[in-house]
Design an enzyme around this catalytic site. Structure first.
Site, PDB file in Angstrom:
ATOM      1  N   GLU A  82      -0.930  -9.310   3.069  1.00 55.55           N
ATOM      2  CA  GLU A  82      -0.159  -8.547   4.049  1.00 55.55           C
ATOM      3  C   GLU A  82      -0.966  -8.397   5.339  1.00 55.55           C
ATOM      4  O   GLU A  82      -1.784  -7.465   5.460  1.00 55.55           O
ATOM      5  CB  GLU A  82       0.152  -7.158   3.500  1.00 55.55           C
ATOM      6  CG  GLU A  82       1.066  -7.163   2.308  1.00 55.55           C
ATOM      7  CD  GLU A  82       1.972  -5.949   2.319  1.00 55.55           C
ATOM      8  OE1 GLU A  82       3.180  -6.138   2.281  1.00 55.55           O
ATOM      9  OE2 GLU A  82       1.466  -4.822   2.405  1.00 55.55           O
TER      10      GLU A  82
ATOM     11  N   HIS B 280      -2.916  -0.791  -0.219  1.00 52.14           N
ATOM     12  CA  HIS B 280      -2.031  -1.077   0.915  1.00 52.14           C
ATOM     13  C   HIS B 280      -2.757  -0.704   2.212  1.00 52.14           C
ATOM     14  O   HIS B 280      -3.488   0.285   2.251  1.00 52.14           O
ATOM     15  CB  HIS B 280      -0.735  -0.269   0.765  1.00 52.14           C
ATOM     16  CG  HIS B 280       0.318  -0.694   1.724  1.00 52.14           C
ATOM     17  ND1 HIS B 280       0.301  -0.311   3.043  1.00 52.14           N
ATOM     18  CD2 HIS B 280       1.399  -1.507   1.575  1.00 52.14           C
ATOM     19  CE1 HIS B 280       1.339  -0.866   3.661  1.00 52.14           C
ATOM     20  NE2 HIS B 280       2.023  -1.593   2.791  1.00 52.14           N
TER      21      HIS B 280
ATOM     22  N   GLU C  96      -1.799   0.732   4.787  1.00 55.32           N
ATOM     23  CA  GLU C  96      -1.527   2.099   5.269  1.00 55.32           C
ATOM     24  C   GLU C  96      -2.422   3.102   4.552  1.00 55.32           C
ATOM     25  O   GLU C  96      -2.785   4.132   5.114  1.00 55.32           O
ATOM     26  CB  GLU C  96      -0.037   2.428   5.080  1.00 55.32           C
ATOM     27  CG  GLU C  96       0.808   1.712   6.127  1.00 55.32           C
ATOM     28  CD  GLU C  96       2.262   1.491   5.740  1.00 55.32           C
ATOM     29  OE1 GLU C  96       2.724   2.079   4.753  1.00 55.32           O
ATOM     30  OE2 GLU C  96       2.932   0.713   6.449  1.00 55.32           O
TER      31      GLU C  96
ATOM     32  N   ASN D 166       8.854  -1.911  -1.355  1.00 56.93           N
ATOM     33  CA  ASN D 166       8.016  -0.729  -1.173  1.00 56.93           C
ATOM     34  C   ASN D 166       8.779   0.238  -0.269  1.00 56.93           C
ATOM     35  O   ASN D 166       8.865   0.006   0.934  1.00 56.93           O
ATOM     36  CB  ASN D 166       6.682  -1.179  -0.539  1.00 56.93           C
ATOM     37  CG  ASN D 166       5.805  -0.009  -0.128  1.00 56.93           C
ATOM     38  OD1 ASN D 166       6.060   1.143  -0.488  1.00 56.93           O
ATOM     39  ND2 ASN D 166       4.763  -0.300   0.640  1.00 56.93           N
ATOM     40  N   TRP D 167       9.307   1.290  -0.871  1.00 57.45           N
ATOM     41  CA  TRP D 167      10.120   2.240  -0.087  1.00 57.45           C
ATOM     42  C   TRP D 167       9.279   3.124   0.815  1.00 57.45           C
ATOM     43  O   TRP D 167       9.806   3.882   1.616  1.00 57.45           O
ATOM     44  CB  TRP D 167      10.932   3.129  -1.047  1.00 57.45           C
ATOM     45  CG  TRP D 167      12.114   2.461  -1.678  1.00 57.45           C
ATOM     46  CD1 TRP D 167      12.458   1.138  -1.568  1.00 57.45           C
ATOM     47  CD2 TRP D 167      13.104   3.075  -2.511  1.00 57.45           C
ATOM     48  NE1 TRP D 167      13.606   0.905  -2.287  1.00 57.45           N
ATOM     49  CE2 TRP D 167      14.025   2.070  -2.877  1.00 57.45           C
ATOM     50  CE3 TRP D 167      13.301   4.364  -2.987  1.00 57.45           C
ATOM     51  CZ2 TRP D 167      15.120   2.318  -3.693  1.00 57.45           C
ATOM     52  CZ3 TRP D 167      14.393   4.621  -3.810  1.00 57.45           C
ATOM     53  CH2 TRP D 167      15.301   3.610  -4.154  1.00 57.45           C
ATOM     54  N   LYS D 168       7.969   3.083   0.626  1.00 57.00           N
ATOM     55  CA  LYS D 168       7.049   3.954   1.378  1.00 57.00           C
ATOM     56  C   LYS D 168       7.525   5.407   1.259  1.00 57.00           C
ATOM     57  O   LYS D 168       8.026   5.796   0.217  1.00 57.00           O
ATOM     58  CB  LYS D 168       6.941   3.484   2.829  1.00 57.00           C
ATOM     59  CG  LYS D 168       6.583   1.997   2.908  1.00 57.00           C
ATOM     60  CD  LYS D 168       6.110   1.560   4.244  1.00 57.00           C
ATOM     61  CE  LYS D 168       5.775   0.082   4.179  1.00 57.00           C
ATOM     62  NZ  LYS D 168       5.214  -0.451   5.395  1.00 57.00           N
TER      63      LYS D 168
ATOM     64  N   GLY E 107       8.815  -4.059   2.838  1.00 55.93           N
ATOM     65  CA  GLY E 107       8.763  -2.625   3.161  1.00 55.93           C
ATOM     66  C   GLY E 107      10.104  -2.160   3.703  1.00 55.93           C
ATOM     67  O   GLY E 107      11.061  -1.961   2.947  1.00 55.93           O
ATOM     68  N   GLY E 108      10.189  -2.042   5.017  1.00 60.23           N
ATOM     69  CA  GLY E 108      11.378  -1.506   5.695  1.00 60.23           C
ATOM     70  C   GLY E 108      12.702  -2.050   5.169  1.00 60.23           C
ATOM     71  O   GLY E 108      13.636  -1.268   4.914  1.00 60.23           O
TER      72      GLY E 108
ATOM     73  N   SER F 186       6.984  -7.539   7.493  1.00 61.06           N
ATOM     74  CA  SER F 186       8.222  -7.814   8.240  1.00 61.06           C
ATOM     75  C   SER F 186       9.099  -8.880   7.575  1.00 61.06           C
ATOM     76  O   SER F 186       9.715  -9.693   8.268  1.00 61.06           O
ATOM     77  CB  SER F 186       7.900  -8.196   9.691  1.00 61.06           C
ATOM     78  OG  SER F 186       7.349  -7.091  10.365  1.00 61.06           O
TER      79      SER F 186
ATOM     80  N   GLY G  34       5.589  -3.790   9.554  1.00 66.80           N
ATOM     81  CA  GLY G  34       6.430  -2.891  10.344  1.00 66.80           C
ATOM     82  C   GLY G  34       6.545  -3.269  11.807  1.00 66.80           C
ATOM     83  O   GLY G  34       7.042  -2.488  12.622  1.00 66.80           O
TER      84      GLY G  34
HETATM   85  P1  PGA Z   1       7.340  -4.128   6.236  1.00 61.76           P
HETATM   86  O1  PGA Z   1       6.223  -3.532   5.284  1.00 61.76           O
HETATM   87  O2  PGA Z   1       8.193  -5.065   5.427  1.00 61.76           O
HETATM   88  O3  PGA Z   1       8.119  -2.924   6.712  1.00 61.76           O
HETATM   89  O4  PGA Z   1       6.651  -4.829   7.352  1.00 61.76           O
HETATM   90  C1  PGA Z   1       5.613  -4.326   4.306  1.00 61.76           C
HETATM   91  C2  PGA Z   1       4.646  -3.490   3.523  1.00 61.76           C
HETATM   92  O5  PGA Z   1       4.066  -2.556   4.077  1.00 61.76           O
HETATM   93  O6  PGA Z   1       4.416  -3.727   2.339  1.00 61.76           O
END
Ligand code: PGA
Length: 255
Positions: free
Chosen positions: A167, A95, A97, A10-12, A234-235, A213, A173
């Site tokens: 998640e 998600h 977020e 997930n590149w966000k 994500g990151g 993470s 993050g």
């Molecule tokens: P993260 O994000 O790997 O940066 O913790 C995971 C996600 O939001 O799907």
């Protein structure tokens, strides 16, 4: 039942259009020999068209990070499942977020899941507990109620197509990934609930991922576990080298 591991990036809100092709070119080279893992990249909406051309004929699938539930109409700024069809196979729904910053409720998420499956997109439904839930001992209630609410508008057969991503909000993050033991317990709870609600055959077909993470240095513990069918990254997915390392770990851990 042994399922193919799924590794989703997930590149966000990262990656402007010209960078997308460069990033995908690099990733393609790194993972071209991967056979046993399903690889999915979810770039921002505006990058999907370019990304689709870039991954055509490769072992990389695409996903979007969100979708709206209506097909068309006066919904300024929204993207419908019809617009995504043909551009990507997966769509991340619910998600944390989006739940936190864009106030998406379980009701909205359920409509999005239904719209996605009915248009042939595979939802990656995110569920997860907050730190407060965790500290108060409410994690299980939160996770399972999000799960149940999100799936109530679709049929049993449609449920089988949904991918669930556990998640924990406290792990996203933060660099504090959830232990494999706990992620397994939650994955089992999710599968158990699906079995109760929709039948064992459906729960056996579904895939449950862990996300929060996940990095190359900690990902392999999740691949060792038969109850965790992959990871949502994500990151670490924005760095093609790090993401490829995670994918290669999954390949190695697949019999
Ligand atoms: P993260 O994000 O790997 O940066 O913790 C995971 C996600 O939001 O799907």
């Amino acid at each position: 039942m042994v399922k193919r591991k799924l590794v989703v990036g997930n590149w966000k809100m990262h990656g402007i259009v010209p960078e997308t092709s460069i990033m995908l070119e690099k990733l393609k080279k790194e993972v071209e020999d991967i056979k046993k893992v399903e690889i999915v990249v979810c770039p921002p909406f505006v990058d999907l068209y370019t990304a689709n051309i870039s991954v055509n004929g490769t072992n990389i699938e695409l996903g979007s990070q969100n979708v709206f539930y209506e097909e068309q109409g006066p919904y300024t700024g929204e993207i419908s499942p019809l617009m995504l069809k043909g551009l990507c196979k997966y769509v991340i729904v619910g998600h944390s977020e989006r739940r936190i910053h864009f106030l998406e409720t379980d009701k909205i998420i359920a409509k999005k899941v239904a719209a996605a499956v009915r248009h042939g997109l595979t939802p990656i439904l995110c569920v997860g507990d907050t730190l407060q839930d965790f500290n108060d001992g409410f994690s299980k209630i939160t996770i399972l109620s999000q799960l149940q609410a999100a799936l109530h508008l679709i049929t049993k057969d449609e449920v089988a197509k949904v991918v669930i991503a556990y998640e924990p909000v406290w792990a996203i993050g933060t660099g504090k990934n959830c232990s494999a033991k706990r992620a397994t317990e939650v994955a089992k709870d999710i599968k158990h609930t699906i079995a109760e609600l929709f039948g064992k055959a459906i729960s056996e077909k579904m895939r449950v991922l862990y996300g929060g993470s996940v990095k190359a240095k900690n990902a392999n513990v999740y691949f060792d576990d038969p109850d965790i069918d992959g990871v949502l990254v994500g990151g670490a997915s924005v760095d093609h080298f790090e993401f490829a390392k995670i994918i290669k770990g999954a390949e190695k851990h697949t019999k």
